[in-house]
Design an enzyme around this catalytic site. Structure first.
Site, short mmCIF file in Angstrom:
data_model
loop_
_atom_site.label_atom_id
_atom_site.label_comp_id
_atom_site.label_asym_id
_atom_site.label_seq_id
_atom_site.Cartn_x
_atom_site.Cartn_y
_atom_site.Cartn_z
N GLN A 1 0.84 -1.19 0.00
CA GLN A 1 0.00 0.00 0.00
C GLN A 1 0.89 1.25 0.00
O GLN A 1 1.15 1.83 1.05
CB GLN A 1 -0.90 -0.03 1.25
CG GLN A 1 -1.90 1.07 1.32
CD GLN A 1 -3.12 0.79 0.48
OE1 GLN A 1 -3.53 -0.35 0.35
NE2 GLN A 1 -3.68 1.82 -0.10
N PHE A 2 1.36 1.66 -1.18
CA PHE A 2 2.24 2.83 -1.23
C PHE A 2 1.55 4.09 -0.76
O PHE A 2 2.21 5.04 -0.30
CB PHE A 2 2.84 3.02 -2.63
CG PHE A 2 1.95 3.73 -3.61
CD1 PHE A 2 2.03 5.10 -3.77
CD2 PHE A 2 1.02 3.02 -4.36
CE1 PHE A 2 1.21 5.76 -4.68
CE2 PHE A 2 0.20 3.66 -5.26
CZ PHE A 2 0.28 5.04 -5.43
N THR A 3 0.23 4.14 -0.81
CA THR A 3 -0.49 5.36 -0.41
C THR A 3 -0.39 5.63 1.09
O THR A 3 -0.77 6.72 1.53
CB THR A 3 -1.97 5.30 -0.84
OG1 THR A 3 -2.61 4.20 -0.22
CG2 THR A 3 -2.10 5.21 -2.36
#
Length: 154
Positions: free
Chosen positions: A87-89
């Site tokens: 989950q890069f966000t």
């Protein structure tokens, strides 16, 4: 490369949003790529530029032993499964303006092996681990049990 500092002045760390669930799944391109049933953890993992294999191993140990299941048990206590999704966000920064920046998120060549390392270390510990599909547009479904959600940083 420029060091990314957190608002409180500390260096950025590997992050995981951990949810106690009663079942969770992830769909990519219309197909279920990962699923757990019953009591377990859904873990969204964010990686930043300075993260290392050692941090990934530390996160895996923490996830496996975190006592947030029913009766203050851990996944290692009851053999509960984990669904791990990159989950890069988690490194989105919306402090300025209305559009988040993703500068603190590690690029795929850095992030993907470290998420894989978290999964590998969990499996080495005896965990049943399902995963998402790195970099894909995913739909994550879960039943948050509690609701119970914690943010881990290592």
């Amino acid at each position: 490369m420029e060091q990314i500092a957190e608002p409180h002045g500390m260096m950025a760390v590997m992050r995981a949003v951990v949810q106690r669930v009663n079942g969770a799944s992830v769909v990519a391109e219309g197909e279920t790529v990962g699923e757990i049933t019953g009591e377990g953890l859904c873990v969204l993992v964010g990686v930043t530029h300075d993260d290392t294999a050692e941090k990934a191993a530390q996160l895996a140990r923490k996830l496996w032993s975190l006592r947030i299941l029913e009766g203050e048990k851990s996944c290692s206590d009851v053999g509960a499964p984990l669904l791990v999704v990159s989950q890069f966000t988690l490194y989105g920064d919306a402090r300025k303006g209305r559009r988040p920046t993703w500068n603190a998120a590690a690029p795929r060549p850095v992030a993907e092996p470290l998420v894989d390392e978290v999964v590998a270390r969990l499996r080495e510990s005896g965990a049943e681990v399902a995963t998402g599909s790195f970099g894909a547009a995913m739909k994550v479904s879960l039943t948050n049990d509690g609701p119970f959600t914690v943010l881990l940083e290592v």
